[in-house]
Design a protein around this motif. Structure first.
Motif, PDB file in Angstrom:
ATOM      1  N   ALA A 197       0.621  -1.289   0.037  1.00 11.78           N
ATOM      2  CA  ALA A 197       0.053   0.101  -0.073  1.00 11.78           C
ATOM      3  C   ALA A 197       0.904   1.163   0.055  1.00 11.78           C
ATOM      4  O   ALA A 197       0.221   2.134  -0.587  1.00 11.78           O
ATOM      5  N   GLY A 198       2.047   1.131   0.625  1.00  9.75           N
ATOM      6  CA  GLY A 198       2.851   2.498   0.719  1.00  9.75           C
ATOM      7  C   GLY A 198       3.770   2.446  -0.072  1.00  9.75           C
ATOM      8  O   GLY A 198       4.738   3.439  -0.195  1.00  9.75           O
ATOM      9  N   ASN A 199       3.699   1.686  -1.504  1.00  5.05           N
ATOM     10  CA  ASN A 199       4.601   2.080  -2.713  1.00  5.05           C
ATOM     11  C   ASN A 199       4.665   3.309  -3.127  1.00  5.05           C
ATOM     12  O   ASN A 199       3.589   4.091  -3.264  1.00  5.05           O
ATOM     13  N   SER A 200       5.540   3.797  -3.847  1.00  4.57           N
ATOM     14  CA  SER A 200       5.591   5.012  -4.560  1.00  4.57           C
ATOM     15  C   SER A 200       4.644   4.980  -5.716  1.00  4.57           C
ATOM     16  O   SER A 200       4.622   4.180  -6.268  1.00  4.57           O
ATOM     17  N   PRO A 201       4.031   6.045  -6.158  1.00  5.71           N
ATOM     18  CA  PRO A 201       3.150   6.220  -7.232  1.00  5.71           C
ATOM     19  C   PRO A 201       3.817   5.846  -8.505  1.00  5.71           C
ATOM     20  O   PRO A 201       4.898   6.018  -8.777  1.00  5.71           O
ATOM     21  N   GLY A 202       3.073   5.201  -9.209  1.00  2.00           N
ATOM     22  CA  GLY A 202       3.546   4.596 -10.607  1.00  2.00           C
ATOM     23  C   GLY A 202       4.420   3.272 -10.590  1.00  2.00           C
ATOM     24  O   GLY A 202       4.495   2.646 -11.622  1.00  2.00           O
ATOM     25  N   SER A 203       4.866   2.785  -9.252  1.00  2.00           N
ATOM     26  CA  SER A 203       5.458   1.608  -9.554  1.00  2.00           C
ATOM     27  C   SER A 203       4.419   0.289  -9.579  1.00  2.00           C
ATOM     28  O   SER A 203       3.076   0.460  -9.093  1.00  2.00           O
ATOM     29  N   TYR A 204       5.018  -0.544 -10.368  1.00  2.00           N
ATOM     30  CA  TYR A 204       3.858  -2.024 -10.463  1.00  2.00           C
ATOM     31  C   TYR A 204       4.780  -2.832 -10.861  1.00  2.00           C
ATOM     32  O   TYR A 204       6.125  -3.052 -11.133  1.00  2.00           O
ATOM     33  N   ILE A 205       4.116  -4.249 -10.701  1.00  2.00           N
ATOM     34  CA  ILE A 205       4.814  -5.691 -10.950  1.00  2.00           C
ATOM     35  C   ILE A 205       3.950  -6.251 -12.143  1.00  2.00           C
ATOM     36  O   ILE A 205       2.601  -5.918 -12.190  1.00  2.00           O
ATOM     37  N   ILE A 228       6.582 -14.897  -1.340  1.00  2.00           N
ATOM     38  CA  ILE A 228       7.808 -14.371  -1.440  1.00  2.00           C
ATOM     39  C   ILE A 228       7.725 -12.995  -1.621  1.00  2.00           C
ATOM     40  O   ILE A 228       6.944 -12.286  -2.297  1.00  2.00           O
ATOM     41  N   GLN A 229       8.600 -12.397  -0.851  1.00  2.00           N
ATOM     42  CA  GLN A 229       8.670 -10.954  -0.600  1.00  2.00           C
ATOM     43  C   GLN A 229       9.802 -10.451  -1.418  1.00  2.00           C
ATOM     44  O   GLN A 229      10.901 -10.776  -1.380  1.00  2.00           O
ATOM     45  N   LEU A 230       9.209  -9.421  -2.352  1.00  2.00           N
ATOM     46  CA  LEU A 230      10.292  -8.529  -3.095  1.00  2.00           C
ATOM     47  C   LEU A 230      10.452  -7.230  -2.638  1.00  2.00           C
ATOM     48  O   LEU A 230       9.394  -6.454  -2.305  1.00  2.00           O
ATOM     49  N   THR A 231      11.614  -6.717  -2.435  1.00  2.00           N
ATOM     50  CA  THR A 231      11.995  -5.387  -1.849  1.00  2.00           C
ATOM     51  C   THR A 231      13.045  -4.861  -2.924  1.00  2.00           C
ATOM     52  O   THR A 231      14.157  -5.351  -3.327  1.00  2.00           O
ATOM     53  N   VAL A 232      12.671  -3.630  -3.224  1.00  2.00           N
ATOM     54  CA  VAL A 232      13.897  -2.712  -4.099  1.00  2.00           C
ATOM     55  C   VAL A 232      14.783  -1.980  -3.078  1.00  2.00           C
ATOM     56  O   VAL A 232      14.249  -1.192  -2.004  1.00  2.00           O
ATOM     57  N   ILE A 239      15.387  -7.425  -4.093  1.00  2.00           N
ATOM     58  CA  ILE A 239      16.025  -8.600  -3.164  1.00  2.00           C
ATOM     59  C   ILE A 239      14.726  -9.491  -2.963  1.00  2.00           C
ATOM     60  O   ILE A 239      13.644  -8.953  -2.780  1.00  2.00           O
ATOM     61  N   ALA A 240      14.858 -10.668  -3.203  1.00  2.00           N
ATOM     62  CA  ALA A 240      13.585 -11.734  -3.041  1.00  2.00           C
ATOM     63  C   ALA A 240      13.955 -12.543  -1.799  1.00  2.00           C
ATOM     64  O   ALA A 240      15.231 -12.989  -1.406  1.00  2.00           O
ATOM     65  N   GLU A 241      12.877 -12.596  -0.820  1.00  2.00           N
ATOM     66  CA  GLU A 241      13.237 -13.104   0.502  1.00  2.00           C
ATOM     67  C   GLU A 241      11.952 -14.109   0.759  1.00  2.00           C
ATOM     68  O   GLU A 241      10.803 -13.652   0.460  1.00  2.00           O
ATOM     69  N   ASN A 242      12.262 -15.251   1.447  1.00  2.00           N
ATOM     70  CA  ASN A 242      11.150 -15.820   2.034  1.00  2.00           C
ATOM     71  C   ASN A 242      11.206 -15.785   3.633  1.00  2.00           C
ATOM     72  O   ASN A 242      11.732 -15.943   4.324  1.00  2.00           O
ATOM     73  N   ARG A 243      10.298 -14.891   4.043  1.00  2.00           N
ATOM     74  CA  ARG A 243      10.010 -14.122   5.435  1.00  2.00           C
ATOM     75  C   ARG A 243       9.251 -15.312   5.998  1.00  2.00           C
ATOM     76  O   ARG A 243       9.068 -14.804   7.339  1.00  2.00           O
ATOM     77  N   GLY A 279      12.780   0.979  -1.343  1.00  3.65           N
ATOM     78  CA  GLY A 279      11.931   0.613  -0.024  1.00  3.65           C
ATOM     79  C   GLY A 279      10.530  -0.017  -0.507  1.00  3.65           C
ATOM     80  O   GLY A 279       9.773  -0.408   0.080  1.00  3.65           O
ATOM     81  N   ASP A 280      10.279   0.301  -1.927  1.00  5.48           N
ATOM     82  CA  ASP A 280       9.024  -0.324  -2.411  1.00  5.48           C
ATOM     83  C   ASP A 280       8.964  -1.853  -2.229  1.00  5.48           C
ATOM     84  O   ASP A 280       9.902  -2.749  -2.510  1.00  5.48           O
ATOM     85  N   GLU A 281       8.004  -2.429  -1.843  1.00  2.37           N
ATOM     86  CA  GLU A 281       7.517  -3.862  -1.546  1.00  2.37           C
ATOM     87  C   GLU A 281       6.471  -4.581  -2.521  1.00  2.37           C
ATOM     88  O   GLU A 281       5.705  -3.694  -2.661  1.00  2.37           O
ATOM     89  N   PHE A 282       6.813  -5.691  -2.692  1.00  2.00           N
ATOM     90  CA  PHE A 282       5.896  -6.359  -3.684  1.00  2.00           C
ATOM     91  C   PHE A 282       5.919  -7.926  -3.085  1.00  2.00           C
ATOM     92  O   PHE A 282       6.805  -8.283  -2.641  1.00  2.00           O
ATOM     93  N   THR A 283       4.614  -8.453  -3.224  1.00  2.00           N
ATOM     94  CA  THR A 283       4.605  -9.814  -2.485  1.00  2.00           C
ATOM     95  C   THR A 283       4.206 -10.841  -3.683  1.00  2.00           C
ATOM     96  O   THR A 283       3.084 -10.312  -4.669  1.00  2.00           O
ATOM     97  N   LEU A 284       5.009 -11.749  -3.848  1.00  2.00           N
ATOM     98  CA  LEU A 284       4.347 -12.880  -4.957  1.00  2.00           C
ATOM     99  C   LEU A 284       3.377 -13.849  -4.161  1.00  2.00           C
ATOM    100  O   LEU A 284       4.030 -14.802  -3.232  1.00  2.00           O
ATOM    101  N   ALA A 285       2.046 -13.812  -4.409  1.00  2.00           N
ATOM    102  CA  ALA A 285       1.025 -14.781  -3.419  1.00  2.00           C
ATOM    103  C   ALA A 285       1.145 -15.948  -4.296  1.00  2.00           C
ATOM    104  O   ALA A 285       0.972 -16.003  -5.360  1.00  2.00           O
TER     105      ALA A 285
END
Length: 408
Positions: A197-205, A228-232, A239-243, A279-285
């Protein structure tokens, strides 16, 4: 010399006539009823066996009624599932049509309108009732509507997860119902990319697609894959992580490092992160479930709201179409698997039905041999007994007129 009184003559004659009348009456009753054994005294051994055979026939008839009920319920469910597959197939065709890049916004609105009709039609099918008025996909809650439309317009399952079974033979039971949750709700969902929800405007996956299923399983050590969590980071790397592990496990990417704006692969999943900031984050569900109703609802919402005027909206629209197609395919596969299961049950019911029919024929045949009268023999006996009775009556009439007083 033995003395015989007139009283003895009359008593003996009357007793004999009664015996002959009784035999004649029994034979006449056998002919009129068609049964050799009308009461236990006719043949005690046969009467006992007939009683057991009657009990066996009653048992078979009860199971035959259960078999017919099971057959009707399973056939109705199979027909209903076939109708739902036809509806989903039409939705899939409309989805493919909506993905045509040459369509205008009005064209997409027209497709959305038909999708709404198909969604209502699918809900009607999922709320099918049996002849007794109960909903066939509500589990044990047969009187409760399986799927109800909520205030926000979404379709929600209201039944339970019960499965009714019916005994169709001694020790043989068969499920005669399936709950709608297992068929229409818990459908495997395509792997999707979700923006924080807090990603920068215009960012997308975009471009999320499973390229290598084995690699996905290996990345989680053979366990059920999780998100899987993706963080810029500040260098523009992803960076891809299994949290789900403590500490979090960093997953390798190809190429390494993965950078924004370029496609990369992690745990066998292809993905592209675009226009993102540090700091933008994305989740691979991964391994999520989604109802077929939600899939169609999301598709309708996307067609009504998404445009293709920016790179982000175009990517989101393409992702919507791709995910919807995958989810619809999964829904069809879920229903087909249930149809296959139903086919096995229907075969079992048919086999039991044939067995019960054979058992009924065999039992009736034995019962007939024990109970049914031989008409030729019975009619012959009736004629002979009638002749004997008539002769006895005539002789008794002659004897009864004799008296010692006539000789005095």
């Amino acid at each position: 010399m033995m003395r015989i009184s007139s009283q003895q003559i009359f008593s003996g004659g009357i007793s004999r006539l009664q015996e002959l009348n009784s035999s004649l009456n029994n034979t006449q009753q056998q002919i009129s009823t068609g049964k050799r054994v009308n009461q236990p005294s006719d043949d005690p051994v046969a009467a006992a066996r007939i009683l057991k055979l009657d009990q066996e026939l009653s048992r078979v008839e009860t199971y035959q009624r259960n078999v017919n009920l099971a057959d009707n319920r399973l056939n109705q469910e199979e027909s209903t599932l076939e109708s739902s597959i036809d509806i989903i197939q039409r939705v899939r065709e409309l989805t493919v049509q909506a993905g045509n890049g040459s369509l205008s916004a009005n064209d997409r609105q027209s497709i959305s309108s038909e999708l709404k009709e198909r969604l209502d039609q699918l809900a009607d099918v999922a709320n099918t009732r049996d002849p007794s008025g109960e909903y066939i996909f509500s589990g044990f809650q047969g009187t409760k509507q399986a799927f109800v439309q909520a205030a926000d317009g979404s379709w929600q399952y209201q039944g339970d997860e019960g499965q009714r079974v019916l005994e169709i033979d001694d020790g043989v039971t068969v499920p005669i119902s399936d709950h709608g949750k297992g068929i229409f709700v818990t459908v495997p969902k395509a792997i999707t990319g979700v923006e924080a929800a807090g990603n920068s405007p215009g960012s997308y996956i975009s471009g999320v697609e499973l390229a290598d299923g084995d690699a996905l399983q290996n990345a989680f050590g053979g366990a059920v894959p999780n998100d899987i969590q993706l963080t810029v980071n500040g260098a523009g790397e992803v960076i891809a992580e299994n949290r789900n592990t403590v500490p979090a496990t960093v997953l390798a990417t190809t190429p390494s490092p993965a950078v924004i704006g370029e496609e990369f692969e992690v745990a066998g999943i292809s993905v592209t992160v675009s226009d993102a900031a540090a700091g933008d984050e994305f989740t691979l569900a991964i391994s999520d479930k989604q109802s077929v109703f939600k899939t169609i609802e999301n598709l309708i919402a996307g067609l009504d709201s998404l445009g293709k005027d920016t790179a982000k909206s175009a990517a989101q629209f393409d992702t919507l179409i791709a995910d919807s197609l995958n989810n619809l395919d999964n829904a069809q596969e879920s229903i087909v698997l249930k149809q296959t299961e139903l086919g096995g049950r229907m075969n079992a019911v048919e086999s039991t039905k044939n067995f019960l029919e054979d058992s009924s024929v065999y039992t009736n045949q034995i019962r007939s041999e024990l109970q049914d009268v031989d008409y030729a023999e019975a009619i012959s006996n009736l004629s002979f007994q009638s002749f004997v009775l008539q002769a006895a009556q005539q002789s008794f009439a002659q004897v009864s007129r004799l008296s010692l007083f006539d000789r005095l």
